[in-house]
Motif scaffolding. Structure first.
Motif, PDB file in Angstrom:
ATOM      1  N   LEU A 214       0.679  -1.155   0.130  1.00  0.00           N
ATOM      2  CA  LEU A 214      -0.182  -0.076  -0.094  1.00  0.00           C
ATOM      3  C   LEU A 214       0.750   1.236  -0.031  1.00  0.00           C
ATOM      4  N   ASN A 215       2.150   1.054   0.109  1.00  0.00           N
ATOM      5  CA  ASN A 215       3.231   2.195   0.087  1.00  0.00           C
ATOM      6  C   ASN A 215       4.002   1.814  -1.210  1.00  0.00           C
ATOM      7  N   SER A 218       5.819   4.724  -3.189  1.00  0.00           N
ATOM      8  CA  SER A 218       6.611   5.442  -2.359  1.00  0.00           C
ATOM      9  C   SER A 218       7.983   4.577  -2.157  1.00  0.00           C
ATOM     10  N   GLU A 230       3.878   6.509   9.159  1.00  0.00           N
ATOM     11  CA  GLU A 230       3.071   7.122   7.793  1.00  0.00           C
ATOM     12  C   GLU A 230       2.629   6.170   6.985  1.00  0.00           C
ATOM     13  N   GLY A 231       3.168   4.997   6.936  1.00  0.00           N
ATOM     14  CA  GLY A 231       2.894   4.030   6.134  1.00  0.00           C
ATOM     15  C   GLY A 231       1.456   3.234   6.568  1.00  0.00           C
ATOM     16  N   ILE A 232       1.223   3.383   7.704  1.00  0.00           N
ATOM     17  CA  ILE A 232       0.023   2.809   8.032  1.00  0.00           C
ATOM     18  C   ILE A 232      -1.096   3.950   8.408  1.00  0.00           C
ATOM     19  N   THR A 233      -2.166   4.117   7.633  1.00  0.00           N
ATOM     20  CA  THR A 233      -3.273   4.959   7.922  1.00  0.00           C
ATOM     21  C   THR A 233      -4.483   4.404   8.247  1.00  0.00           C
ATOM     22  N   THR A 236      -5.863   2.202   5.566  1.00  0.00           N
ATOM     23  CA  THR A 236      -5.027   1.107   5.068  1.00  0.00           C
ATOM     24  C   THR A 236      -4.852   0.166   6.112  1.00  0.00           C
TER      25      THR A 236
ATOM     26  N   SER B 216      -1.901   4.143  -1.487  1.00  0.00           N
ATOM     27  CA  SER B 216      -3.108   4.418  -0.895  1.00  0.00           C
ATOM     28  C   SER B 216      -2.802   4.885   0.482  1.00  0.00           C
ATOM     29  N   ALA B 217      -1.560   4.722   1.040  1.00  0.00           N
ATOM     30  CA  ALA B 217      -1.494   5.162   2.341  1.00  0.00           C
ATOM     31  C   ALA B 217      -0.902   6.857   2.188  1.00  0.00           C
ATOM     32  N   SER B 218      -0.292   7.304   1.226  1.00  0.00           N
ATOM     33  CA  SER B 218       0.057   8.665   0.595  1.00  0.00           C
ATOM     34  C   SER B 218      -1.237   9.324   0.602  1.00  0.00           C
ATOM     35  N   ARG B 221      -3.440   9.908   3.709  1.00  0.00           N
ATOM     36  CA  ARG B 221      -2.652  10.933   4.563  1.00  0.00           C
ATOM     37  C   ARG B 221      -2.777  12.248   3.950  1.00  0.00           C
ATOM     38  N   GLN B 223      -1.103  13.650   1.453  1.00  0.00           N
ATOM     39  CA  GLN B 223       0.148  13.733   1.085  1.00  0.00           C
ATOM     40  C   GLN B 223       0.122  14.636  -0.434  1.00  0.00           C
TER      41      GLN B 223
END
Lengths: 384, 384
Positions: A214-215, A218, A230-233, A236, B216-218, B221, B223
């Motif tokens: 899911l990242n 990036s 940051e990677g776990i929202t 997600t 999806s995490a970005s 957030r 971003q």
């Protein structure tokens, strides 16, 4: 019985792997005064260790610790070892088992730190095929005993030694004889006779592959990113929760309780939380953990084939759907350019079908309504 | 025949939707001198348009353009329209069709801009159930005619009007009578008699859901992220390629050529490229497109249920696997908190099974080896 008494008093250790975990393990044992040899597949990680003859440690363990033989040649080291500690990515276990098979001896004890899902079983499966004596016991721990990181050159920083780490063997009935040989060295180890309880409780499976996926853009770009923070929202985290639920369901059908993340965070860090997202974000130790730079990361190439694949394979064997886990396996495979179903640990490859069906039947016979039991018995009958 | 001749000379238009596309459409028609009414479901987007009685445009179309009736009340507007242009997210088509069914009249023409996959068919399916006359033709375009964006208040910037946009109807045999009524107004439209060629060529399906998932995490957030430029990387592009391949395969089994991204970029932007990644990164217009802020985005809630779901549903009907598309549908559903299989356009829901099997059989009879044909014929026989 001179050899035997010598063995139990002062075993000689061989640590396989000179990464974070391997260095911490070698340091831990050397600090206790045991003779320790160190192997690593590539020479690069051994250069300074060999030059200086040991490892510099800071953190919980401090000082310089002498090692004995340091080499990238397994054959040179294995004959001297009483206990072999495997501290390499689980995705390298199979290859290592093939290399060890012709050179191990029956009195040795092998411990996978950790095994991930079916590590010890895969090791023994390869040993059995190669005709290695059944006397040689293979253990697997549920997680790595240490939180540690490699420092430049020959250094290691050991941040934490866990209080309790479950350990099992395959076959399961060997656990107590194995435990007897190591409990004074590793008082943190808790022997668990049901190997499924150790091997299916693979928490990295919940965190790593989904978050990497899911990242993935990036990470592929090499963006600076805090993996957990940051990677776990909030949204997600819902996918991680589904992975957790599917794993808990698989465990439940085999009579194994999979520890939920919220509970695991409480046990490990003493933090109370109400959601998976909240649990992860409250762990201070996670806040500064960076995402990998690039998609050739253990979070995919280790956790998928030695975690999600075997768990999904078990699920299919007992007729449970794991759509979230399967979706992640498929997409992670494309990102990694690997067929994780081919390279991963599956019920078929390890010859586990009868065992898994029997375990689920044994459990369901006492627990679950007869309808499911009938279905499972039909499946087992077909198998037999 | 006064009404009829009036109709063909100077039809009255109703544009449904006051977003980017709806404003561009209303401006385009007003600029040609046609009377245009404008509807939007929520009043907010209409406030300034209503106050000033029209739309300010810049870009390719410039100036102030008067509109006639401007309202959030469908019943007030529909009776006056000869041609109804639907310019709303395709995920809102079904609801709109239900609302229009009791108030439309047989002489009207409805054009979905665009229909996404099975838009016109879904509209007519709902109309049929509601007893709307078969004379009322529903068209769908393959893409929106304009590249445009809303400006503050009552503004729109029309950046581009495409040269060629395919258009089909459902039932297919209505396309030429529909085309006869609109070709002088929309000379860009190309009539296509095989509706599958228009409806399956849904390129947004390849770009949007996968890229949103893999960032999806970005996005969750909020971003700052350039959706195409940063959000599509060499390795994540491999997942888009798999989606493309699965769509091309589905099309091929139905005798429809799905335009590959590389070719589409060449046709649309005149850019030559050798890989999908390269193609997307060479399009200058894409470079400044920002990712959505948050996961309640059309890239998921529109493109999944009106693109990936119907395409996967068609694939399952003819026995083709689409594991990548299915994985994305599943994970996007968790991220969105929606069951896209339930809300999406499926073969079952639209009663398409016989049609799809017949189309694949008709095509395979002339093209493919007899083995596949036999399988399909067996499936069709079961259906009949």
């Amino acid at each position: 019985m001179k050899t035997s008494s010598l063995f139990y008093c002062n075993p000689r250790f061989l640590v396989l792997g000179a990464g974070n975990g391997g260095r911490a393990m070698a340091t831990y044992l050397a600090e206790k005064g045991y003779p320790v040899d160190l192997f690593n597949r590539s020479k690069e990680k051994l250069i300074e260790i060999k030059e200086q003859g040991g490892i510099w440690a800071r953190g919980i363990l401090q000082g310089f610790f002498d090692l004995q033989r340091i080499s990238d040649d397994l054959e040179e080291l294995v004959p001297y070892a009483d206990i072999i500690l495997v501290v390499v990515p689980a995705s390298a276990h199979a290859e290592l088992a093939h290399k060890l098979a012709p050179i191990v001896n029956p009195g040795q004890l092998i411990i996978l730190n950790p095994g991930r899902t079916f590590g010890a079983l895969e090791f023994r499966h390869i040993f059995d095929k190669a005709g290695v004596s059944e006397e040689l016991i293979v253990c697997e721990t549920q997680t790595l005993l240490f939180t540690a990181r490699t420092l430049v050159g020959n250094g290691v920083e050991v941040l934490r030694i866990k209080d309790k780490v479950n350990i099992s063997t395959w076959p399961e009935n060997k656990i107590f004889s194995a435990y007897y040989r190591i409990s004074h060295i590793f008082p943190q180890f808790r022997p668990v006779s049901n190997f499924l309880a150790t091997t299916l409780n693979n928490i990295g499976c919940i965190f790593h592959p989904a978050t990497t996926l899911l990242n993935s853009a990036s990470i592929d770009r090499g963006q600076d990113l805090f993996f957990y923070q940051e990677g776990i929202t909030p949204n997600t985290a819902e996918i991680l929760k589904r992975v957790e639920t599917e794993m808990i369901t698989v465990g439940a059908y085999l009579g194994v309780r999979i520890t939920p993340v919220i509970e695991w965070v409480k046990q490990t860090y003493g933090i109370r939380s109400s959601t998976l997202y909240d649990a992860i974000h409250q762990v201070k130790a996670y806040r500064s953990i960076s995402a990998p730079k690039g998609l050739k990361t253990r979070y995919l190439v280790e956790d998928v084939p030695t975690g999600l694949v075997p768990i999904s394979s078990v699920a299919k064997t007992i007729g449970i759907e794991t759509p979230t886990i399967d979706a992640i396996i498929h997409l992670a495979g494309i990102l990694s350019g690997k067929d994780f179903w081919r390279v991963g640990r599956t019920v078929e490859k390890l010859g586990l079908k009868t065992l898994i069906l029997e375990r689920s039947r044994r459990f369901l016979r006492t627990q679950v309504e007869s309808q499911n039991l009938n279905e499972l018995e039909e499946m087992l009958d077909e198998e037999e």
